[in-house]
Design a protein around this motif. Structure first.
Motif, PDB file in Angstrom:
ATOM      1  N   ASP A   1      -9.308  -1.908   0.312  1.00 37.32           N
ATOM      2  CA  ASP A   1      -7.971  -2.030   0.884  1.00 37.32           C
ATOM      3  C   ASP A   1      -7.645  -3.506   1.109  1.00 37.32           C
ATOM      4  O   ASP A   1      -8.213  -4.145   1.997  1.00 37.32           O
ATOM      5  CB  ASP A   1      -7.924  -1.252   2.203  1.00 37.32           C
TER       6      ASP A   1
ATOM      7  N   TYR B   1      -0.157  -3.000  -6.208  1.00 34.82           N
ATOM      8  CA  TYR B   1      -1.509  -2.860  -5.633  1.00 34.82           C
ATOM      9  C   TYR B   1      -2.195  -1.588  -6.123  1.00 34.82           C
ATOM     10  O   TYR B   1      -3.382  -1.585  -6.425  1.00 34.82           O
ATOM     11  CB  TYR B   1      -1.403  -2.871  -4.100  1.00 34.82           C
ATOM     12  N   ASN B   2      -1.404  -0.520  -6.231  1.00 34.07           N
ATOM     13  CA  ASN B   2      -2.007   0.761  -6.629  1.00 34.07           C
ATOM     14  C   ASN B   2      -2.511   0.763  -8.076  1.00 34.07           C
ATOM     15  O   ASN B   2      -3.254   1.649  -8.466  1.00 34.07           O
ATOM     16  CB  ASN B   2      -1.025   1.905  -6.385  1.00 34.07           C
TER      17      ASN B   2
ATOM     18  N   LYS C   1      -1.379   8.919   4.422  1.00 29.62           N
ATOM     19  CA  LYS C   1      -1.330   7.909   3.367  1.00 29.62           C
ATOM     20  C   LYS C   1       0.019   8.030   2.654  1.00 29.62           C
ATOM     21  O   LYS C   1       0.621   7.048   2.262  1.00 29.62           O
ATOM     22  CB  LYS C   1      -2.494   8.178   2.405  1.00 29.62           C
TER      23      LYS C   1
ATOM     24  N   LYS D   1       0.815  -1.218   0.000  1.00 28.59           N
ATOM     25  CA  LYS D   1       0.000   0.000   0.000  1.00 28.59           C
ATOM     26  C   LYS D   1       0.850   1.271   0.000  1.00 28.59           C
ATOM     27  O   LYS D   1       0.407   2.317  -0.450  1.00 28.59           O
ATOM     28  CB  LYS D   1      -0.885   0.022   1.255  1.00 28.59           C
TER      29      LYS D   1
END
Lengths: 172, 548
Positions: free
Chosen positions: B298, A168-169, B126, A67
């Motif tokens: 997520d 993942y992004n 983030k 992430k």
């Protein structure tokens, strides 16, 4: 506790290792070793992390790391499908009378003597971490003055490359 | 076009559609404030404290769905943002915080008002940046907005050293990058099959349903699956409270009906929620005897706290869109009848003599479905979650994850400026004292803000725990304060009223809601009023306390 080796490609920016080690600390995961280097592409650096934990920790840490914006690609280096190497430098006390034995050990383990003084020798050995562990046990009785290990670094065998994985992004 | 870094920053904010900024000037953001002044088109809300600015940007973002923006200077200005940033991080709120810093050559020398804010905020953002090259500033700002508003949303901080604000480089205007969620990669058949097998289905809707603007899809799914819906604290408003299938909030202070339905359910679909300990309680028992289906954007939320039997990672709108055609129209008549009985029983058990119940119920005569209602943290927050009927997303604004007392004043100011609507803040005497300074901000901007202060002269939620779990040893929770809230409101330039008893409720609320500017209502409630039901921390749903 199991040990798992995770390899990742990172954006080659300052502070990226802090992001990674900070994530381990705040989510209560244990780093056994971490080994970072630049790569053939100046935009990326590569890191190999050995995690000690269980399957849940492995899955969580991999997903949490993925992430991070600066973590581009990440995977578990599978034991049967990867090459693992670590480098050891160890400084040993060597009186003249034990030097012969040391040379024998060096030959068995295919280590190198990279520095020699009247009382000491530095040996260099590359291999899988278990081989380094074994070598250290054998030279222990001679008296280890100091030692340094790089931590394990890994590449997968064959055509597979970290760069081919999906980040993942890119999935969300 | 050659521009200074400060001008580029303002231009980039405008590229992103920013209309309002919350902040506080200082030495290391002088150039940014000068550029703001010279530009003259952005609305700047000057708060009393940077924490208020961060909460206001957060409230703005929660209520409008746009990314909130706040400015602070280096050092203490930046550290004052931290609680606000962490609050936004825990609740996945899109925020871009911009801080100044000392010049690049002065970094690392413990210069005046220097702090490593990028280092400090690393665990609660983030992503964050320190811009050391003016040529990278525009790209950084654009990327920051994209990161804040895409995927699982969250705060991003950009630290801009003072010399970067004055250095000049080329700037070319660009349209903002629009986040388009990717179609779901995974096969949805297993999820559809698991849902189709359910006899007693239940949906738990989390804040992610609102974050992803997926509340229409949620409604369609509840319809097709014929499932009752309950919501986490963060999910309130994501499913209309007036829908007969809505059970209210689930979790530590969830409704009796939600609690009972959860115990009876055989298949629980959780959407955009993270099994916080306040919802899951006993993480192991939570899933026992149930099929858990989890949808979340997520990947790291899958199997983090509670293992799901079936999970799908992706954007909720995309998941609902792809899933609905795969699911046959279901019928669960007997189960829905049972649910309806549970709702009636639960409603009957509510203590309707509780002053907070009476006040909050009466308050809803003066609000509509679009009125933003912000809260602080504590008993009043749970009462608001339980007794206010939220019909629309982005109308209930509360610090769920971090539980930030002091969040409410800033958040209400942000929501009020963002939506232009009359806004309610329900707060407590503990929380209010933390950031009451922002009353001045509400007054300066003549914000139509109604503050209902639940005044029990104690830190009520902590007292409740001390009463239940600490042998009634009320350590440091009785507030021996002599604050006169009416005088306080008046001193700030706001109006103040008191609700001392039941007969005051309607007339005072009538007057308060008729005011054009900020008004504070001091609502006297009982020191031992409780929030019920309550599941003791870490316990399972069958240990619920419904009365004392």
């Amino acid at each position: 506790m199991q040990k798992y080796t995770i390899t990742a490609l990172l954006a080659n920016k300052s502070g990226v290792l802090t992001r990674i080690s900070g994530l381990f600390a705040r989510r209560c995961f244990n780093i056994e070793s971490i080994c970072a280097c630049t790569t053939e592409d100046e935009n990326f650096s590569r890191v190999t992390i050995v995690l000690s934990g269980d399957e849940h920790a492995l899955s969580q840490v991999t997903k949490q790391l993925d992430k991070l914006i600066d973590v581009k690609k990440i995977t578990l280096a599978e034991e049967h499908d990867s090459i693992f190497r670590e480098l050891l430098l160890v400084k040993i006390r060597t009186a003249a009378e034990t030097r012969g034995e040391l040379l024998t050990l060096r030959d068995i383990y295919k280590a190198k003597i990279v520095d020699l003084s009247p009382t000491t020798a530095i040996l260099e050995l590359t291999g899988e971490p278990s081989k380094l562990d074994g070598f250290l046990r054998v030279v222990q009785p001679y008296g280890i003055l100091e030692m340094a290990r790089t931590g394990v670094t890994a590449l997968s065998r064959g055509e597979k490359c970290l760069n081919d994985l999906v980040d993942y992004n890119e999935l969300i | 076009m050659k521009l200074t870094g400060a001008d580029i920053l303002i231009r980039c904010l405008k590229e992103q559609g920013v209309d309002t900024v919350f902040g506080y000037p200082g030495g290391c953001v002088l150039d940014i404030y000068d550029a703001l002044y010279r530009d003259g088109t952005l609305r700047h809300i000057l708060t009393a404290h940077e924490q208020g600015a961060a909460h206001a940007a957060d409230g703005y973002a929660r209520s409008t769905g746009k990314t909130g923006v706040c400015f602070a200077t280096s050092g203490p200005g930046a550290t004052n943002l931290v609680t606000g940033i962490a609050t936004a991080y825990m609740d996945s709120v899109p925020l871009v915080a911009i801080t100044g810093n000392v010049t690049v050559p002065s970094l690392g020398r413990d210069s005046f008002q220097e702090v490593d804010i990028a280092g400090i905020t690393m665990p609660v953002t983030k992503h964050n940046y320190i811009v050391k090259d003016v040529k990278k500033l525009a790209a950084t700002v654009r990327e920051a907005f994209y990161i804040a508003g895409s995927g699982r949303k969250g705060p991003v901080l950009i630290d801009i050293p003072k010399n970067i604000q004055t250095e000049v480089c080329d700037y070319e205007e660009l349209p903002p990058a629009v986040y388009v969620p990717k179609p779901v990669a995974a096969d949805l058949r297993p999820a559809a099959d698991a849902l189709a097998r359910a006899a007693r289905p239940l949906i738990i809707a989390g804040g992610g349903c609102i974050g992803a603007n997926a509340t229409e899809g949620l409604k369609a799914l509840a319809e097709k699956w014929q499932a009752p819906v309950c919501s986490t604290l963060m999910g309130l408003g994501g499913f209309p409270a007036s829908d007969p299938r809505f059970l209210g909030m689930i979790g530590m202070h969830g409704t009796e009906a939600a609690d009972a339905a959860f115990r009876e359910a055989d298949t629980v679909l959780v959407c955009g929620m993270r099994f916080s300990d306040r919802v899951a309680g006993d993480r192991v028992k939570f899933r026992e005897g149930k099929t858990i289906v989890q949808f979340d954007i997520d990947a790291a939320e899958i199997d983090k706290n509670v293992d799901a039997d079936v999970h799908v990672m992706g954007d909720l709108q995309e998941i609902f869109r792809a899933l609905l055609p795969l699911l046959p129209q279901m019928e669960h008549e007997a189960w829905l009848r049972e649910i309806s009985a549970l709702q009636k029983a639960g409603d009957a058990d509510i203590d309707k003599n509780l002053p907070a119940y009476k006040i909050l119920t009466a308050m809803q005569k003066f609000t509509d479905a679009d009125t933003p209602v912000a809260t602080d943290v504590g008993q009043h927050q749970m009462w608001t979650a339980q007794y206010c009927k939220f019909e629309k997303p982005r109308t209930f604004l509360s610090s769920g994850g971090l539980g930030t007392m002091g969040f409410g004043m800033g958040a209400a100011i942000g929501a009020c400026t963002g939506t232009g609507r009359k806004t309610v803040l329900v707060t407590g005497d503990g929380s209010f004292h933390m950031n009451l300074n922002e009353l001045c901000t509400a007054v300066s901007h003549r914000l139509p803000l109604v503050i209902l202060l639940m005044d029990n002269n104690t830190l009520g939620m902590v007292r409740q725990w001390q009463g239940l779990f600490y042998g009634k040893r009320y350590s440091q929770t009785t507030l021996d304060r002599k604050t006169d809230y009416i005088k306080l409101a008046e001193a700030f330039g706001a109006k103040g009223y008191t609700i001392a008893g039941e007969k005051d409720i309607l007339p005072v609320l009538q007057k308060a809601f008729a005011e054009a500017g900020p008004v504070l209502v001091d609502c006297k409630i009982g020191i031992d009023d409780k929030v019920l039901p309550m599941i003791p921390p870490g316990k399972s749903y069958d240990s619920v306390i419904t009365r004392l």
